[in-house]
Design an enzyme around this catalytic site. Structure first.
Site, PDB file in Angstrom:
ATOM      1  N   ASP A 104       0.830  -1.204   0.000  1.00  0.00           N
ATOM      2  CA  ASP A 104       0.000   0.000   0.000  1.00  0.00           C
ATOM      3  C   ASP A 104       0.866   1.255   0.000  1.00  0.00           C
ATOM      4  O   ASP A 104       0.707   2.140  -0.819  1.00  0.00           O
ATOM      5  CB  ASP A 104      -0.962  -0.004   1.196  1.00  0.00           C
ATOM      6  CG  ASP A 104      -0.263  -0.338   2.519  1.00  0.00           C
ATOM      7  OD1 ASP A 104       0.933  -0.687   2.511  1.00  0.00           O
ATOM      8  OD2 ASP A 104      -0.927  -0.263   3.569  1.00  0.00           O
ATOM      9  N   ASP A 107       7.027   4.187   3.469  1.00  0.00           N
ATOM     10  CA  ASP A 107       7.374   5.433   4.156  1.00  0.00           C
ATOM     11  C   ASP A 107       8.885   5.468   4.346  1.00  0.00           C
ATOM     12  O   ASP A 107       9.608   5.925   3.465  1.00  0.00           O
ATOM     13  CB  ASP A 107       6.595   5.502   5.474  1.00  0.00           C
ATOM     14  CG  ASP A 107       6.806   6.813   6.213  1.00  0.00           C
ATOM     15  OD1 ASP A 107       7.486   7.701   5.673  1.00  0.00           O
ATOM     16  OD2 ASP A 107       6.297   6.962   7.339  1.00  0.00           O
ATOM     17  N   LYS A 135       6.147   7.753   0.255  1.00  0.00           N
ATOM     18  CA  LYS A 135       6.405   8.991   1.007  1.00  0.00           C
ATOM     19  C   LYS A 135       7.819   9.486   0.714  1.00  0.00           C
ATOM     20  O   LYS A 135       8.702   8.679   0.400  1.00  0.00           O
ATOM     21  CB  LYS A 135       6.294   8.710   2.513  1.00  0.00           C
ATOM     22  CG  LYS A 135       4.889   8.411   3.020  1.00  0.00           C
ATOM     23  CD  LYS A 135       4.205   9.682   3.472  1.00  0.00           C
ATOM     24  CE  LYS A 135       2.946   9.444   4.253  1.00  0.00           C
ATOM     25  NZ  LYS A 135       3.180   9.136   5.656  1.00  0.00           N
ATOM     26  N   PHE A 156       0.100  12.325   7.160  1.00  0.00           N
ATOM     27  CA  PHE A 156      -0.527  11.043   7.481  1.00  0.00           C
ATOM     28  C   PHE A 156      -1.811  10.916   6.670  1.00  0.00           C
ATOM     29  O   PHE A 156      -2.742  11.700   6.822  1.00  0.00           O
ATOM     30  CB  PHE A 156      -0.814  10.937   8.979  1.00  0.00           C
ATOM     31  CG  PHE A 156      -1.234   9.557   9.370  1.00  0.00           C
ATOM     32  CD1 PHE A 156      -0.296   8.541   9.532  1.00  0.00           C
ATOM     33  CD2 PHE A 156      -2.579   9.245   9.528  1.00  0.00           C
ATOM     34  CE1 PHE A 156      -0.696   7.251   9.862  1.00  0.00           C
ATOM     35  CE2 PHE A 156      -2.983   7.955   9.865  1.00  0.00           C
ATOM     36  CZ  PHE A 156      -2.038   6.963  10.021  1.00  0.00           C
ATOM     37  N   VAL A 157      -1.843   9.928   5.796  1.00  0.00           N
ATOM     38  CA  VAL A 157      -2.993   9.775   4.901  1.00  0.00           C
ATOM     39  C   VAL A 157      -3.796   8.521   5.244  1.00  0.00           C
ATOM     40  O   VAL A 157      -3.269   7.580   5.844  1.00  0.00           O
ATOM     41  CB  VAL A 157      -2.552   9.720   3.417  1.00  0.00           C
ATOM     42  CG1 VAL A 157      -1.779  10.967   3.030  1.00  0.00           C
ATOM     43  CG2 VAL A 157      -1.735   8.476   3.129  1.00  0.00           C
ATOM     44  N   ASP A 163      -5.252   2.772   7.074  1.00  0.00           N
ATOM     45  CA  ASP A 163      -6.160   3.030   8.203  1.00  0.00           C
ATOM     46  C   ASP A 163      -5.606   4.040   9.192  1.00  0.00           C
ATOM     47  O   ASP A 163      -4.408   4.354   9.193  1.00  0.00           O
ATOM     48  CB  ASP A 163      -6.426   1.724   8.962  1.00  0.00           C
ATOM     49  CG  ASP A 163      -5.255   1.323   9.858  1.00  0.00           C
ATOM     50  OD1 ASP A 163      -4.099   1.341   9.365  1.00  0.00           O
ATOM     51  OD2 ASP A 163      -5.478   1.009  11.036  1.00  0.00           O
TER      52      ASP A 163
HETATM   53  P1  5GP Z   1       7.859   2.081   6.720  1.00  0.00           P
HETATM   54  O1  5GP Z   1       8.550   0.913   7.347  1.00  0.00           O
HETATM   55  O2  5GP Z   1       8.006   2.163   5.227  1.00  0.00           O
HETATM   56  O3  5GP Z   1       8.237   3.372   7.377  1.00  0.00           O
HETATM   57  O4  5GP Z   1       6.339   1.947   7.110  1.00  0.00           O
HETATM   58  C1  5GP Z   1       5.369   1.426   6.276  1.00  0.00           C
HETATM   59  C2  5GP Z   1       4.096   1.227   7.052  1.00  0.00           C
HETATM   60  O5  5GP Z   1       3.769   2.397   7.841  1.00  0.00           O
HETATM   61  C3  5GP Z   1       2.937   1.049   6.100  1.00  0.00           C
HETATM   62  O6  5GP Z   1       2.760  -0.297   5.764  1.00  0.00           O
HETATM   63  C4  5GP Z   1       1.788   1.650   6.876  1.00  0.00           C
HETATM   64  O7  5GP Z   1       1.228   0.656   7.700  1.00  0.00           O
HETATM   65  C5  5GP Z   1       2.403   2.703   7.764  1.00  0.00           C
HETATM   66  N1  5GP Z   1       2.263   4.068   7.214  1.00  0.00           N
HETATM   67  C6  5GP Z   1       3.250   4.884   6.783  1.00  0.00           C
HETATM   68  N2  5GP Z   1       2.759   6.072   6.374  1.00  0.00           N
HETATM   69  C7  5GP Z   1       1.415   6.005   6.555  1.00  0.00           C
HETATM   70  C8  5GP Z   1       0.332   6.937   6.320  1.00  0.00           C
HETATM   71  O8  5GP Z   1       0.477   8.070   5.861  1.00  0.00           O
HETATM   72  N3  5GP Z   1      -0.915   6.493   6.621  1.00  0.00           N
HETATM   73  C9  5GP Z   1      -1.161   5.251   7.136  1.00  0.00           C
HETATM   74  N4  5GP Z   1      -2.431   4.947   7.385  1.00  0.00           N
HETATM   75  N5  5GP Z   1      -0.163   4.366   7.368  1.00  0.00           N
HETATM   76  C10 5GP Z   1       1.111   4.738   7.085  1.00  0.00           C
END
Ligand code: 5GP
Length: 183
Positions: A104, A107, A135, A156-157, A163
């Site tokens: 999905d 980040d 992101k 934060f989306v 969710d």
């Molecule tokens: P990463 O390890 O890439 O930092 O984190 C990824 C996870 O963080 C995603 O699978 C998601 O669950 C959560 N996440 C990161 N940014 C967002 C956001 O803007 N909105 C939501 N709902 N979840 C996010």
């Protein structure tokens, strides 16, 4: 539901259902070209990738298999730590398979980096990633993402599988959640 149904909860709609559909169609054509003549296994990461997996797989004008992993990140609420626990593993052997991980959102990329390292050790023939959203922070990650739907601002989306506290996954559009909701 659509953004209009919960407009008080969002400060901005970033991508509408129609824009998401259009972009997914473009990505599906690219994926069809890139995987021509190869068996394709889509690996979805639960729960967020539910919507993108359902829509991408149905848009593909070819056969594919689907499997799912569920993972949970240890960390303090909104920050990803990169330490990941597998809650549900794949049912499929990856040895010799062409694997496309369907995400999905990326980040920091820490979650994905862990996941790819884990999947790579199972000796797939190829391993690539498609994410619907990315992101800016991910630019600092060494993780390569072959297919990106949209780049997002550092906000934060919610929506389209993403969710907040278990809600908003069923929002068809993607928007910035009003900080007042989580303040
Ligand atoms: P990463 O390890 O890439 O930092 O984190 C990824 C996870 O963080 C995603 O699978 C998601 O669950 C959560 N996440 C990161 N940014 C967002 C956001 O803007 N909105 C939501 N709902 N979840 C996010």
């Amino acid at each position: 539901m659509e953004a209009a149904d919960i407009s008080a909860d969002l400060t901005e709609v970033l991508y509408t259902k129609a824009q998401i559909e259009e972009r997914l169609t473009e990505l599906a054509r690219q994926i069809e070209d890139d995987y021509a003549g190869k068996e394709l296994l889509l690996v979805g990461v639960l729960n967020g990738a539910l919507m993108v997996m359902a829509d991408l797989s149905r848009e593909l004008k070819r056969h594919c298999e689907m499997d799912w992993m569920a993972i949970s990140s240890y960390g303090s609420g909104t920050q990803s730590s990169g330490v990941v626990r597998i809650l549900k593993d794949l049912s499929t052997e990856l040895q010799g398979r062409h694997v496309l991980v369907v995400e999905d959102i990326v980040d920091t990329g820490l979650t994905l980096a862990y996941l790819l390292q884990n999947l790579k050790s199972r000796n797939p023939a190829s391993l690539n990633v498609m994410t619907m959203f990315r992101k800016p922070e991910s630019m600092r990650s060494p993780v390569e993402v072959a297919y990106v739907g949209f780049d997002l601002p550092n906000e934060f989306v919610v929506g389209y599988g993403l969710d907040y506290a278990g809600r908003y996954r069923n929002l068809a559009d993607v928007g910035i959640l009003d900080p007042a909701i989580y303040a």
